[in-house]
Design an enzyme around this catalytic site. Structure first.
Site, PDB file in Angstrom:
ATOM      1  N   GLU A 376       0.962  -1.216   0.015  1.00  0.00           N
ATOM      2  CA  GLU A 376      -0.152  -0.025  -0.107  1.00  0.00           C
ATOM      3  C   GLU A 376       0.730   1.028  -0.125  1.00  0.00           C
ATOM      4  O   GLU A 376       1.818   1.314   0.818  1.00  0.00           O
ATOM      5  CB  GLU A 376      -0.784   0.103   1.291  1.00  0.00           C
ATOM      6  CG  GLU A 376      -2.090  -0.847   1.429  1.00  0.00           C
ATOM      7  CD  GLU A 376      -2.983  -0.657   2.598  1.00  0.00           C
ATOM      8  OE1 GLU A 376      -2.859   0.376   3.091  1.00  0.00           O
ATOM      9  OE2 GLU A 376      -3.420  -1.795   3.042  1.00  0.00           O
TER      10      GLU A 376
HETATM   11  P1  P53 Z   1      -7.686   5.632   4.914  1.00  0.00           P
HETATM   12  C1  P53 Z   1      -3.963   4.468   9.524  1.00  0.00           C
HETATM   13  C2  P53 Z   1      -2.770   4.806   9.035  1.00  0.00           C
HETATM   14  C3  P53 Z   1      -1.935   4.214   7.913  1.00  0.00           C
HETATM   15  C4  P53 Z   1      -2.783   3.223   7.313  1.00  0.00           C
HETATM   16  O1  P53 Z   1      -6.301   4.907   4.928  1.00  0.00           O
HETATM   17  C5  P53 Z   1      -4.202   3.110   7.444  1.00  0.00           C
HETATM   18  C6  P53 Z   1      -4.719   3.654   8.784  1.00  0.00           C
HETATM   19  C7  P53 Z   1      -5.956   3.294   9.145  1.00  0.00           C
HETATM   20  O2  P53 Z   1      -6.886   4.375   8.528  1.00  0.00           O
HETATM   21  O3  P53 Z   1      -4.894   2.095   6.898  1.00  0.00           O
HETATM   22  C8  P53 Z   1      -4.605   1.410   5.719  1.00  0.00           C
HETATM   23  O4  P53 Z   1      -8.568   4.936   4.095  1.00  0.00           O
HETATM   24  C9  P53 Z   1      -5.397   0.559   5.576  1.00  0.00           C
HETATM   25  C10 P53 Z   1      -6.562   0.650   4.434  1.00  0.00           C
HETATM   26  C11 P53 Z   1      -6.749   2.016   4.337  1.00  0.00           C
HETATM   27  C12 P53 Z   1      -5.589   2.795   4.102  1.00  0.00           C
HETATM   28  O5  P53 Z   1      -4.531   2.551   4.811  1.00  0.00           O
HETATM   29  O6  P53 Z   1      -7.989   6.034   6.364  1.00  0.00           O
HETATM   30  O7  P53 Z   1      -4.752  -0.926   5.339  1.00  0.00           O
HETATM   31  O8  P53 Z   1      -7.772  -0.112   4.757  1.00  0.00           O
HETATM   32  O9  P53 Z   1      -7.869   2.409   3.555  1.00  0.00           O
HETATM   33  C13 P53 Z   1      -5.653   4.293   3.796  1.00  0.00           C
HETATM   34  O10 P53 Z   1      -7.164   7.019   4.091  1.00  0.00           O
END
Ligand code: P53
Length: 478
Positions: A376
């Protein structure tokens, strides 16, 4: 050195954030289905079950459940050679504690994986991505209960057996270390299905978190061992949310605060990769008097179930100052972090730091000497449909370009063994943190707003053609 010839260029999503169909095909409710929509700065609420009149954005999400064929065709046009998603546990075991799986759920993923493979796209599968069956929360208290090890292992065994000829790359628990932030409700609930009694102290929360994480690590190790028996070609990894924590200054106390903070946030990876608890953590448990249920058999399992690779997310870096906590330097993720004045941040306050990705790759590589997989990375931003009907998103391209550049440098100059790169939310989906649609990561736009309105039509943003070019040139043309 350059990127591998078989480099995995893909995109990443999670079932609950795009599928929708939350109660279709026999699916049961998951923890994501009882979370309301929040906003920038407003936390999502966790309700007691699914209540009438609330807005639960994951229930419909982007309706991938019904539209996956057209979507996968678009993914193929984008040029992906892999697609990271998760298997929604509650499609297979609606309550989580059944003996027999739900055939309709199994069939859905057979069809989805066939569709991907038909287009030359390899599925990369997360087993648990913030999608625990809600029944396991209400009946068992989530992962604080040892019984969940068997429920999870059973689920994993069923799907690994079923898809053994369709899926090679697996990950056990998504961002297992988010729950290091146990002071808030979000991460313990999404990671482990944990709810705390009203007024629970930080210490009570912390000990429950460590217990749950331990059971997850044991479950993960069991799954690694079983998976390798099901198919010796399986590559089974962990998944860590990597936000490196820099010392805010070169003051020795800040450096030590950063060291301890890194230990408290990343010990999970030590256990996954090395198969045992690091001494800094056992010393901490002893000092705090934490009486955890960690048996001799558990320790044997951990040592037998070491992961094959390290999958990790990277969005941002953090910085820390010592807050007068000499000599323990005990870390409080909610209070101790400070702003890094050398970097800019996104609208959601996520600090943009491409070099931090190179640092993270080096940190993992030095410590573990294992293949790494960036599963990611991405930039959440508000997009605007312009008069020509398109979305021009140079800000997204700038972010990704700089991060891919940093990742290439880690391979070229630092000799990091990198398997692949799957940018997050390459098709717009529901934000995990806020439940918004407005926080978009995609190359593919989905017409839907925070209130749930919109046609759900898909269209290409400018970044679509850019990423196509990146993949076609194996990262040479950025
Ligand atoms: P969103 C926090 C910090 C880093 C990654 O996040 C995180 C989170 C939780 O919010 O989550 C991951 O959608 C996760 C995904 C998520 C993505 O990062 O809050 O593995 O499910 O959607 C982005 O912007």
């Amino acid at each position: 050195m350059t990127l591998r010839k078989d480099f995995l260029w893909g995109g990443a999503v999670a079932a609950h954030q795009l599928e929708g169909g939350w109660n279709a095909g026999g699916k049961g409710p998951s923890v994501a289905d009882v979370m309301t929509a929040g906003r920038n700065g407003v936390e999502r609420r966790i309700t007691d079950g699914v209540l009438p009149g609330e807005n639960y954005p994951n229930h419909e999400a982007i309706d991938f459940y019904h539209r996956y064929k057209e979507d996968v065709a678009l993914f193929a046009e984008l040029g992906l050679n892999c697609f990271r998603t998760s298997i929604a546990w509650t499609r297979i075991f609606p309550n989580g504690d059944e003996a027999e799986p739900n055939e309709e759920g199994l069939q859905f993923y057979d069809d989805l994986f066939d569709e991907c493979l038909k287009h030359g796209i390899e599925p990369v599968i997360t087993l648990s991505h913030f999608e625990l069956p809600y029944h396991l929360v209400t009946e068992y208290g989530g992962f604080r209960n040892r019984k969940l090890i068997d429920f999870f292992v059973h689920f994993a065994e069923v799907v690994m057996e079923r898809y053994k000829n369709k899926v090679k790359y697996w990950m056990t628990f998504n961002e297992i270390n988010n729950q290091a932030n146990f002071m808030r409700d979000f991460a313990p609930f999404t990671n482990s299905g944990l709810k705390f009694p009203e007024g629970a102290s930080d210490e009570e929360r912390e000990v429950i978190m460590y217990q749950a994480a331990h059971y997850e690590l044991v479950a993960s190790a069991k799954v690694v061992e079983i998976g390798h028996k099901i198919n010796p070609d399986f590559q089974i990894g962990c998944m860590i949310a990597m936000c490196p924590i820099y010392p805010a200054t070169c003051k020795p106390e800040d450096m030590m605060a950063s060291t301890v903070a890194m230990q408290r946030r990343y010990w999970f990876a030590d256990v996954h990769v090395r198969g045992h608890y690091p001494s800094y953590l056992t010393a901490y448990f002893e000092r705090k008097g934490f009486d955890l249920d960690i048996t001799k058999e558990d320790k044997e399992l951990l040592s037998k179930g070491k992961v094959d690779y390290i999958g990790f997310s990277y969005y941002m870096s953090f910085a820390i100052k010592d807050h007068g906590k000499v000599p323990t330097f005990d870390y409080d993720e909610d209070k101790d972090l400070v702003k890094n004045e050398f970097v800019k941040a996104s609208e959601w306050g996520w600090q943009i730091d491409p070099l931090g990705l190179r640092y993270a790759l080096n940190w993992f590589n030095e410590r573990y000497e294992k293949p790494l997989f960036i599963v990611e990375n991405g930039f959440g931003a508000v997009d605007k449909v312009e008069e020509d009907g398109r979305i021009h998103d140079p800000y997204r391209v700038d972010y990704l370009k700089a991060h891919i550049q940093a990742m290439k440098e880690a391979v070229e100059y630092d000799g990091v063994d990198l398997m692949g790169y799957t940018p997050w939310g390459f098709i717009d989906l529901v934000s995990a943190g806020t439940g918004e649609m407005k926080k978009r990561y995609g190359f593919i736009y989905v017409d839907k707003d925070n209130e749930g309105k919109g046609s759900l039509d898909r269209s290409k943003k400018d970044s679509f053609e850019w990423y196509q070019k990146v993949i076609n040139s194996n990262g040479e043309e950025l």
